[in-house]
Structures are given as structure tokens and as C-alpha cells.
Motif scaffolding. Structure first.
Motif, short mmCIF file in Angstrom:
data_model
loop_
_atom_site.label_atom_id
_atom_site.label_comp_id
_atom_site.label_asym_id
_atom_site.label_seq_id
_atom_site.Cartn_x
_atom_site.Cartn_y
_atom_site.Cartn_z
N ARG A 341 0.27 -1.13 0.41
CA ARG A 341 -0.22 -0.30 -0.25
C ARG A 341 0.65 1.46 -0.02
N LYS A 342 2.48 0.68 0.49
CA LYS A 342 2.97 2.61 1.10
C LYS A 342 3.47 2.68 -0.46
N ALA A 343 3.91 1.81 -1.02
CA ALA A 343 4.59 1.55 -2.56
C ALA A 343 4.26 1.45 -3.50
N ALA A 344 2.70 1.69 -3.20
CA ALA A 344 1.89 1.93 -4.45
C ALA A 344 0.19 2.47 -3.81
N PRO A 345 0.56 3.27 -4.06
CA PRO A 345 -0.83 4.48 -3.30
C PRO A 345 -2.49 4.54 -4.88
N THR A 346 -3.40 4.37 -4.50
CA THR A 346 -4.51 4.07 -5.00
C THR A 346 -5.89 5.06 -4.60
N THR A 347 -6.28 6.04 -6.26
CA THR A 347 -7.59 6.36 -5.68
C THR A 347 -8.62 5.35 -6.06
N LEU A 348 -8.33 4.47 -5.67
CA LEU A 348 -9.61 3.20 -6.46
C LEU A 348 -10.28 3.47 -4.77
N TRP A 349 -11.67 3.38 -4.32
CA TRP A 349 -12.74 3.56 -3.84
C TRP A 349 -12.59 4.45 -2.52
N GLY A 350 -11.67 5.77 -3.05
CA GLY A 350 -11.27 6.73 -2.30
C GLY A 350 -12.00 7.74 -2.43
N GLU A 351 -11.75 8.85 -1.86
CA GLU A 351 -12.54 10.19 -1.70
C GLU A 351 -12.15 10.99 -3.19
N ASP A 352 -11.74 10.43 -3.92
CA ASP A 352 -11.88 10.95 -5.61
C ASP A 352 -12.63 9.75 -6.34
N ASP A 353 -12.94 8.55 -5.65
CA ASP A 353 -13.48 7.74 -6.65
C ASP A 353 -14.68 7.75 -6.50
N PRO A 354 -15.44 8.33 -7.03
CA PRO A 354 -17.19 8.28 -6.81
C PRO A 354 -18.11 7.79 -6.41
N TYR A 355 -17.51 6.18 -6.55
CA TYR A 355 -17.72 4.74 -5.96
C TYR A 355 -16.90 5.05 -4.56
N GLY A 356 -16.56 5.59 -4.09
CA GLY A 356 -15.42 5.27 -2.30
C GLY A 356 -16.66 5.70 -1.55
N THR A 357 -17.88 6.36 -1.78
CA THR A 357 -18.95 7.01 -1.02
C THR A 357 -19.89 6.56 -1.12
N ARG A 358 -19.88 5.78 -2.23
CA ARG A 358 -21.83 5.02 -2.46
C ARG A 358 -22.10 3.37 -1.47
N PRO A 359 -21.28 3.19 -0.78
CA PRO A 359 -22.11 2.51 0.58
C PRO A 359 -22.09 3.14 1.67
N ALA A 360 -23.62 2.70 1.97
CA ALA A 360 -23.53 3.58 3.07
C ALA A 360 -23.11 3.52 4.29
N VAL A 361 -21.96 2.70 4.19
CA VAL A 361 -20.74 2.50 5.38
C VAL A 361 -19.27 3.26 5.63
N HIS A 362 -19.76 4.29 3.79
CA HIS A 362 -18.98 4.70 3.44
C HIS A 362 -19.58 5.81 3.33
N GLY A 363 -21.16 6.56 3.80
CA GLY A 363 -21.67 7.95 4.02
C GLY A 363 -22.70 7.87 3.16
N ARG A 364 -22.73 7.00 2.13
CA ARG A 364 -23.52 7.38 0.66
C ARG A 364 -24.08 8.89 -0.05
N SER A 365 -22.17 9.34 0.69
CA SER A 365 -22.87 11.17 0.16
C SER A 365 -22.96 10.61 -1.10
N THR A 366 -22.93 9.43 -2.63
CA THR A 366 -22.87 9.74 -3.79
C THR A 366 -23.88 8.93 -4.58
N ALA A 367 -25.07 10.25 -5.27
CA ALA A 367 -25.83 9.17 -4.64
C ALA A 367 -26.33 9.09 -6.31
N ASP A 368 -25.43 9.24 -6.70
CA ASP A 368 -25.11 7.89 -8.31
C ASP A 368 -24.33 8.14 -8.73
N ALA A 369 -22.52 7.35 -8.38
CA ALA A 369 -21.64 7.43 -8.74
C ALA A 369 -21.77 7.26 -10.85
N ALA A 370 -22.79 6.03 -11.02
CA ALA A 370 -22.21 6.07 -12.37
C ALA A 370 -22.37 6.86 -13.20
#
Length: 394
Positions: A341-370
Motif C-alpha cells: 500500500r505504501k509503495a503503490a497508492p491508488t485513488t480507487l475507492w478513495g475520496e476522489d472515486d465517486p464509488y468510494g462513498t457509494r456504500p452506506a458504510v462509507h456515507g452514501r454521499s454519492t447518490a449516483d456514482a455511475a
């Protein structure tokens, strides 16, 4: 980098010890591994799908529903869902159900399937699987993005004013495209602006690098936002021990007998033989993750040099006792993953990925990531002065 634990639910007698477990025990192990993966901090768990051969993975949606009900955070994926043989309306219904049960944690990985024997079981002729996959995916996209769908195609009956239920949890789930060896799935992923999941399971690394490079070029040609051209990669087998020599001696005989079985005619798609037939060659140049924690971390980063991937998948050696599998799962999480993880960071499922906040456990702050990703692709294409010809049904 993110990490996924994949289980295609093989039901094989251990070729060295003769050990075999009952189907009910095998299902219980799959559920247990998923719960422990969540406990140990893995990002995703996935179940493969096969309908021929010595595997118990024909009812993936049922098992993912069980995992959804017994976990709270880990993302749920298929690996792959063989869309070419299925009715996309049923796929839309079944997996939207899992998406609702998991409160937005589902991401589908689709493919034409790497098992030719299952095609005639579902009325698909050999050679038609690519066209079937393309047509059925286009319909699945519409069913998850639109209501009152009217549609007509070659591989299923026409639909008239159909709305699939339940609707997905928060807009369409993300769909990845699995590709074992061919460019066709990579091109389909690039056409729609979806991420690619490279098998990286049986061939040399350079073969998969060609596939991934082709995907990224086609993705850019279609005018999609390059930030979301995510790539995942699989691996052969995992076997972690204190030293690489110990792992080699413990797993080598089993590995080589599995290769001999897999490479028999009828046990694989022609042309997809396992290239690395002995354990030493597989450790040195192949896709297996066999060795000490340091060896495995270096191997994953070697993959990353070739792929630049965001998600690493691996499978536990399910032919050994389950307690030993869980020990490897925990050690990988504590001794290997932090280094990678330290050597190879990614934005996948992070704050810059609309799908990062799609699940309820991650806030569901993106109403429609697609829809959000589709909009950025249209804006990107328009900014390049091109006509937007993608995402026709968004």
C-alpha cells in the motif's frame, strides 16, 4: 493498492494428501474467509462462477447474499459473473438484491467465461459468447440506469416497458470487465468507460501488460476520464510461509499436480494452458504468490511495475486445512499489504472515486456514482473537441 480475496470454490481432492471436504463445509469455509477478510482489513471479497468442472460456484448470488448479511464493510464482487450465458434481466434483479442487502457494497465483474463446456448448457454456441456478452451487457446497463425499458436483441426475448426490481442501492453498481487472455473484453470495458480486471493467472506478465496497455489506449480513444481507468490483476496461488524455501517445499508438489490436471484436454480452454509447469519457474517468473512475506510483497510490486494496477486479487490455497488458510490471510494483511500500500497508492475507492462513498458504510454521499463518472467522461470528451458517442443510455 487495494486487495481482494477471490474464491472460485474449487472442489478438488488434494492431489498429494487425498483430502476432500464436503460441499456444506466448503461453503462454510467461503463464508468464514469473507468474514475474516473483513476483520483483517481487506477491501473486497469475490466469488467466481463456473457451471462445469469440479467447482461449487454455480450459485454465486446466493453466497454473496449470505456474505452481505454477515459483513458490514468489505466490498462484494464477482470473479467473474458469466454474463454471456445468463439473462441480463435476472442478473439485474439478483445482483440489485445483493446490492440492497449490502447497502451499496456490490461491484460486478463480468466476462464471457473461461470454460467452454458450460456454453451449450445454457444454449450459447461456441463462438457466440463474445456477441452475447456485448449485447447482454448493453441491456444490463439500461436496466440498471433506466425504468420502462423497451428492447429487442438476438440472445433473449424482447422487453416492452420493463422496470427491473429492486432498483440498485444508489445508482448502477460499478461493473468491471474480466479478461483472461484476449483483447475483446478489454475493448468492451474501454468502450463503456469501465475498469478492467486482468486474470494474471496462467501466462507470463508481459502478455497481460499488452492487454492492459491496449485497454488504456482504447479507453483514451473513447474520450473517457482517465482518472477512472482502474485496473485490477489476479494472481495464481497464494502460499505464505516464513521462508520462500519452506513455501516451495510445502506447496510445490501440490502446485505441480494441479498444473498437470488443469492442462489435460477438457480441463481448460484450448490455448490457455498453465505456462509455468514447475514451482521454481512459477515463483521466479509466474503469477503465483508463493514465498516469504518479503518475497510476496516484492512479487506484487513486480506485477505493479508491469501493470500499474490499483487492485490486487489472490486466492487462498483451499486444498489445505482452513485454519492454515486463515493464518496466511492474517499474515498477508499484517506483513505484506502495508508494504505494498505504501509503495503503490491508488485513488480507487478513495475520496476522489465517486464509488468510494457509494456504500452506506462509507456515507452514501454519492447518490449516483455511475452518473457522476459518465458526466466527467462527457465533459472530458467535449473538452477535447470530440463528439460524445459513449454512454448512450446514461
Amino acid at each position: 493498492m487495494r486487495f481482494q480475496v477471490l474464491d472460485i470454490l474449487p472442489h478438488l481432492t488434494n492431489p498429494v494428501t487425498g483430502r476432500e471436504i464436503r460441499p456444506d463445509e466448503r461453503f462454510a469455509q467461503a463464508l468464514s474467509s469473507a468474514r475474516h477478510a473483513e476483520e483483517f482489513g481487506y477491501d473486497a471479497v469475490a466469488l467466481g462462477e463456473r457451471h462445469a468442472g469440479a467447482l461449487l460456484s454455480s450459485g454465486v448470488g446466493v453466497l454473496l447474499g449470505a456474505i452481505a448479511a454477515t459483513t458490514t464493510r468489505v466490498r462484494l464482487q464477482t470473479g467473474v459473473s458469466v454474463l454471456s450465458i445468463h439473462d441480463p434481466l435476472r442478473i439485474a434483479e439478483d445482483y440489485a438484491t445483493v446490492d440492497q442487502l449490502s447497502r451499496g457494497r456490490l461491484e460486478l465483474v463480468i466476462g464471457k467465461g473461461n470454460e467452454l463446456r458450460q456454453l451449450p448448457m445454457f444454449g450459447i454456441g461456441n463462438g457466440d459468447q463474445w456477441d452475447a456478452l456485448s449485447e447482454k451487457y448493453e441491456l444490463l446497463r439500461r436496466l440498471w440506469r433506466e425504468e420502462n425499458v423497451t428492447w429487442e436483441g438476438r440472445f433473449r426475448g424482447a422487453l416492452n416497458d420493463v422496470t427491473s426490481l429492486p432498483r440498485p442501492f444508489a445508482g448502477a453498481p460499478r461493473v468491471w470487465h474480466g479478461s483472461a487472455t484476449t483483447l475483446t473484453s478489454a475493448e468492451l470495458a474501454a468502450k463503456w468507460g469501465d475498469p478492467l480486471f486482468s486474470a494474471n493467472a496462467i501466462q507470463p506478465r508481459d502478455n497481460y501488460t499488452v492487454l492492459i496497455d491496449h485497454y488504456r489506449n482504447e479507453y483514451a480513444n473513447h474520450g473517457h476520464d482517465p482518472r477512472f481507468a482502474y485496473v485490477a490483476a489476479g494472481a495464481g496461488f497464494l502460499y505464505l510461509a516464513d521462508t520462500t524455501q519452506e513455501a516451495r517445499e510445502a506447496f510445490g508438489p501440490t502446485y505441480e499436480k494441479i498444473v498437470a490436471y488443469f492442462n489435460q484436454p477438457g480441463n481448460h480452454t484450448p490455448g490457455n494452458d498453465m505456462t509455468f509447469k514447475n514451482i521454481d519457474d512459477a515463483i521466479a517468473r509466474g503469477p503465483v504468490l508463493v514465498g516469504s512475506p518479503q518475497q510476496i510483497a516484492e512479487k506484487i510490486l513486480w506485477f505493479h511495475e508491469g501493470f500499474g494496477h490499483d487492485l490486487q486479487s489472490f486466492s487462498l490455497p483451499t486444498m489445505i486445512p482452513h485454519e492454515q488458510q486463515l493464518d496466511m490471510l492474517e499474515r498477508l494483511a499484517s506483513e505484506v499489504i502495508p508494504v505494498v500500500r505504501k509503495a503503490a497508492p491508488t485513488t480507487l475507492w478513495g475520496e476522489d472515486d465517486p464509488y468510494g462513498t457509494r456504500p452506506a458504510v462509507h456515507g452514501r454521499s454519492t447518490a449516483d456514482a455511475a452518473a457522476e463518472i459518465a458526466k466527467t467522461s462527457r465533459d472530458t470528451h467535449a473538452g477535447d473537441g470530440g463528439e460524445d458517442k459513449t454512454h448512450r443510455h446514461d
